[in-house]
Design an enzyme around this catalytic site. Sequence first.
Site, PDB file in Angstrom:
ATOM      1  N   THR A 264      34.166  10.902-108.246  1.00  0.00           N
ATOM      2  CA  THR A 264      34.118  11.408-109.615  1.00  0.00           C
ATOM      3  C   THR A 264      33.795  10.085-110.276  1.00  0.00           C
ATOM      4  O   THR A 264      33.944   9.122-110.116  1.00  0.00           O
ATOM      5  CB  THR A 264      35.512  11.909-110.041  1.00  0.00           C
ATOM      6  OG1 THR A 264      35.101  12.390-111.398  1.00  0.00           O
ATOM      7  CG2 THR A 264      36.616  10.920-110.296  1.00  0.00           C
TER       8      THR A 264
ATOM      9  N   PRO B  29      42.811 -15.654 -63.688  1.00  0.00           N
ATOM     10  CA  PRO B  29      43.987 -17.045 -63.551  1.00  0.00           C
ATOM     11  C   PRO B  29      44.929 -16.717 -64.814  1.00  0.00           C
ATOM     12  O   PRO B  29      46.228 -16.691 -64.417  1.00  0.00           O
ATOM     13  CB  PRO B  29      43.155 -18.335 -63.836  1.00  0.00           C
ATOM     14  CG  PRO B  29      41.788 -18.083 -63.683  1.00  0.00           C
ATOM     15  CD  PRO B  29      41.428 -16.565 -63.957  1.00  0.00           C
TER      16      PRO B  29
ATOM     17  N   MET C  75      31.873  12.954-120.832  1.00  0.00           N
ATOM     18  CA  MET C  75      31.000  13.398-121.801  1.00  0.00           C
ATOM     19  C   MET C  75      31.280  13.086-123.267  1.00  0.00           C
ATOM     20  O   MET C  75      31.481  13.997-124.069  1.00  0.00           O
ATOM     21  CB  MET C  75      31.020  15.240-121.712  1.00  0.00           C
ATOM     22  CG  MET C  75      30.374  15.372-120.448  1.00  0.00           C
ATOM     23  SD  MET C  75      30.598  17.335-120.131  1.00  0.00           S
ATOM     24  CE  MET C  75      32.619  17.422-119.368  1.00  0.00           C
TER      25      MET C  75
ATOM     26  N   PRO D  56      28.588   9.771-108.115  1.00  0.00           N
ATOM     27  CA  PRO D  56      28.217   9.390-109.365  1.00  0.00           C
ATOM     28  C   PRO D  56      26.716   9.143-109.388  1.00  0.00           C
ATOM     29  O   PRO D  56      26.020   8.723-110.491  1.00  0.00           O
ATOM     30  CB  PRO D  56      28.891   8.325-109.545  1.00  0.00           C
ATOM     31  CG  PRO D  56      29.119   7.519-108.092  1.00  0.00           C
ATOM     32  CD  PRO D  56      29.313   8.583-107.465  1.00  0.00           C
TER      33      PRO D  56
ATOM     34  N   GLY E 283      27.079  16.755-109.748  1.00  0.00           N
ATOM     35  CA  GLY E 283      27.468  15.386-109.777  1.00  0.00           C
ATOM     36  C   GLY E 283      28.878  14.824-109.650  1.00  0.00           C
ATOM     37  O   GLY E 283      29.713  15.865-109.854  1.00  0.00           O
ATOM     38  N   GLY E 284      29.180  13.715-109.212  1.00  0.00           N
ATOM     39  CA  GLY E 284      30.641  13.431-109.194  1.00  0.00           C
ATOM     40  C   GLY E 284      31.416  14.253-108.004  1.00  0.00           C
ATOM     41  O   GLY E 284      31.186  14.808-107.181  1.00  0.00           O
ATOM     42  N   ASP E 285      32.513  14.883-108.650  1.00  0.00           N
ATOM     43  CA  ASP E 285      33.230  15.787-107.800  1.00  0.00           C
ATOM     44  C   ASP E 285      33.036  17.331-108.282  1.00  0.00           C
ATOM     45  O   ASP E 285      33.111  17.168-109.783  1.00  0.00           O
ATOM     46  CB  ASP E 285      34.712  15.438-107.748  1.00  0.00           C
ATOM     47  CG  ASP E 285      35.800  16.287-107.026  1.00  0.00           C
ATOM     48  OD1 ASP E 285      35.866  16.102-105.851  1.00  0.00           O
ATOM     49  OD2 ASP E 285      36.001  17.457-107.510  1.00  0.00           O
TER      50      ASP E 285
ATOM     51  N   ASP F  49      22.335  19.849-110.122  1.00  0.00           N
ATOM     52  CA  ASP F  49      22.435  19.788-111.516  1.00  0.00           C
ATOM     53  C   ASP F  49      21.253  18.322-111.762  1.00  0.00           C
ATOM     54  O   ASP F  49      20.984  17.665-110.794  1.00  0.00           O
ATOM     55  CB  ASP F  49      23.715  19.119-111.763  1.00  0.00           C
ATOM     56  CG  ASP F  49      24.851  20.032-111.848  1.00  0.00           C
ATOM     57  OD1 ASP F  49      24.478  21.289-112.067  1.00  0.00           O
ATOM     58  OD2 ASP F  49      26.224  20.054-111.782  1.00  0.00           O
TER      59      ASP F  49
ATOM     60  N   LYS G 124      18.092  21.856-115.323  1.00  0.00           N
ATOM     61  CA  LYS G 124      16.896  21.832-116.162  1.00  0.00           C
ATOM     62  C   LYS G 124      17.026  22.414-117.362  1.00  0.00           C
ATOM     63  O   LYS G 124      17.500  23.534-117.541  1.00  0.00           O
ATOM     64  CB  LYS G 124      15.530  22.452-115.558  1.00  0.00           C
ATOM     65  CG  LYS G 124      14.401  22.050-116.017  1.00  0.00           C
ATOM     66  CD  LYS G 124      13.270  22.557-115.214  1.00  0.00           C
ATOM     67  CE  LYS G 124      12.830  21.716-113.993  1.00  0.00           C
ATOM     68  NZ  LYS G 124      11.985  22.566-112.777  1.00  0.00           N
TER      69      LYS G 124
HETATM   70  N1  SAH Z   1      31.815  16.318-112.028  1.00  0.00           N
HETATM   71  C1  SAH Z   1      31.434  15.016-112.448  1.00  0.00           C
HETATM   72  C2  SAH Z   1      31.621  15.399-114.253  1.00  0.00           C
HETATM   73  C3  SAH Z   1      30.326  15.997-114.703  1.00  0.00           C
HETATM   74  S1  SAH Z   1      30.620  15.851-116.645  1.00  0.00           S
HETATM   75  C4  SAH Z   1      32.307  14.161-111.993  1.00  0.00           C
HETATM   76  O1  SAH Z   1      33.043  14.284-111.203  1.00  0.00           O
HETATM   77  O2  SAH Z   1      31.949  12.774-112.212  1.00  0.00           O
HETATM   78  C5  SAH Z   1      29.349  14.762-116.774  1.00  0.00           C
HETATM   79  C6  SAH Z   1      29.840  13.326-117.437  1.00  0.00           C
HETATM   80  O3  SAH Z   1      30.386  12.739-116.488  1.00  0.00           O
HETATM   81  C7  SAH Z   1      28.904  12.777-118.090  1.00  0.00           C
HETATM   82  O4  SAH Z   1      28.596  13.147-119.408  1.00  0.00           O
HETATM   83  C8  SAH Z   1      29.705  11.298-118.002  1.00  0.00           C
HETATM   84  O5  SAH Z   1      30.450  11.171-118.773  1.00  0.00           O
HETATM   85  C9  SAH Z   1      30.034  11.298-116.577  1.00  0.00           C
HETATM   86  N2  SAH Z   1      29.044  10.846-115.757  1.00  0.00           N
HETATM   87  C10 SAH Z   1      28.745  11.512-114.545  1.00  0.00           C
HETATM   88  N3  SAH Z   1      28.138  10.397-113.561  1.00  0.00           N
HETATM   89  C11 SAH Z   1      28.082   9.446-114.260  1.00  0.00           C
HETATM   90  C12 SAH Z   1      27.361   8.060-114.234  1.00  0.00           C
HETATM   91  N4  SAH Z   1      26.765   7.807-113.098  1.00  0.00           N
HETATM   92  N5  SAH Z   1      27.851   7.154-115.041  1.00  0.00           N
HETATM   93  C13 SAH Z   1      28.430   7.268-116.122  1.00  0.00           C
HETATM   94  N6  SAH Z   1      29.176   8.475-116.437  1.00  0.00           N
HETATM   95  C14 SAH Z   1      28.802   9.470-115.709  1.00  0.00           C
END
Ligand code: SAH
Length: 478
Positions: free
Chosen positions: A332, A43, A384, A226, A302-304, A249, A271
């Site tokens: 990152t 409708p 770091m 992270p 870790g991160g980027d 890593d 390690k």
């Molecule tokens: N490629 C990574 C950085 C590697 S250098 C990125 O893009 O994040 C390693 C440093 O990254 C550490 O000493 C710290 O300063 C930072 N970092 C990485 N992971 C972290 C986390 N979960 N919490 C706090 N700092 C972190």
Amino acid sequence: MKLYPLFADLKGLPVLVVGGGTVAARKVAALLDAGAQVRLGAPQLDSGLMQWVEEGRLRWMAGAYMPAWLDDVWLVIAATDDRALNAQIAAEAGERRIFVNVVDDAAQSRFHVPAVIDRAPLTIAISTAGAAPALASRLRETLEQVVDHAYGSLVTLAQHHRRHIVGRFPDLAARRGFYRWLHDGPVFSLLRHARPADAERCLTEALRADKVGPAKGSVALVGAGPGHPELLTLQALRALNQADVILHDQLVSADILAMARRDAERIDVGKRCGGHQVAQAHIHQLMLMHARAGQRVVRLKGGDPFVFGRGGEELTYLHAHGIDCEIVPGITAAVACAAFAGVPLTHREHAHSVCLLTAHGRDGIDRLDAGILANHRQTLAVYMGVEKIGALTSRLLAHGRRADTPFALVENGTMPQQRVVAGVLRDLPALARSHAVTTPALLIIGEVAGLAKDHACFGQLLTVQQETTRRAAHKPRA
Ligand code: SAH
């Protein structure tokens, strides 16, 4: 109930939808997408449906349901909120041997509409025969993540070359081998990298060659984010699922490694042996050796990978040795820690730029540009930096950064044990010491860091009133 699965070609065929609300609109959209000639009976119509009528995309039969609406149609979908009417439509369609679907009513339906993952021309359909539609959508969500969009392009490419492939490999076993190469090898990888012309060329060359070469190894430099497993990207997850070898890593969390292919070989290159990390040159060699052996290597960081991750060096090395590489970005630490600490890295009022820097390495701090460090209304994200906090603070103050500039020091960002220590620059070394902050920690310095005390919503927040700290800082040590 046991259903017979079926994909229907509705192109140009008349199909009836009864109902004018949002449910009907969803059904109409899918039917139009499949090229059906939609007739809509109701409708009145929602504005979205009305717009399609005005655009001439479907025919609207305005008014109450009439059996004559069923004339000539191949399928019917009853999508009204009137159960009795839906039942009447189902019964009358049945008498005329027209397949009918009553939305959310499995018992009245002759056909069911599945949950769909659309990678046209590839379609994956899921049905629980109406028993648990929520489970079907849950499964659909999972598959949406696993089946990336390049699958559609792969299907199109395979379809395009199908006759050629059959002609070139009349023997079934050889053909299977070729398809395995096509599905797992460089062609698909090129499609995933938005390089369809190269993918096409690669396939045509392989069809011309005598035989398909042995599997070619490759390396993916993958950012794992992270630490929080949900901050892994879908691309990273796919790379982990395909990996033969993972070189990771120390920063990569166990939860993330657990998501990788079960039988992938995992090598911890973070390690510390006798206090020393595995040397970068050794990591280079490991990547090269495994890739040359035809394996798919994931170098997981870790991160980027390109932010203080030595990804640039690894990429240059691998390219120099002719290895195929892929880069998968990750979230990152600066971006993730800021978000989890409630600190916007830029802000219209407080910061117009953000600088990612590290205080690490020989002369690390001395090499930092004084102008960058001292600018107000600029956010510094220091990687770091834990060991150099004292020296960094002195250098900033010496270059004129205000002593009351806020900071937020995020330890183990995004992990369950995350701690944020927040305060002002002059108190930074003392607070880091008194809270025994350890690595990994990311230091955010700048006016925006002051927002942590209002917005931090994850883990522990340790703030100290400015006045108290000032007094504490001046108190002689016991
Ligand atoms: N490629 C990574 C950085 C590697 S250098 C990125 O893009 O994040 C390693 C440093 O990254 C550490 O000493 C710290 O300063 C930072 N970092 C990485 N992971 C972290 C986390 N979960 N919490 C706090 N700092 C972190």
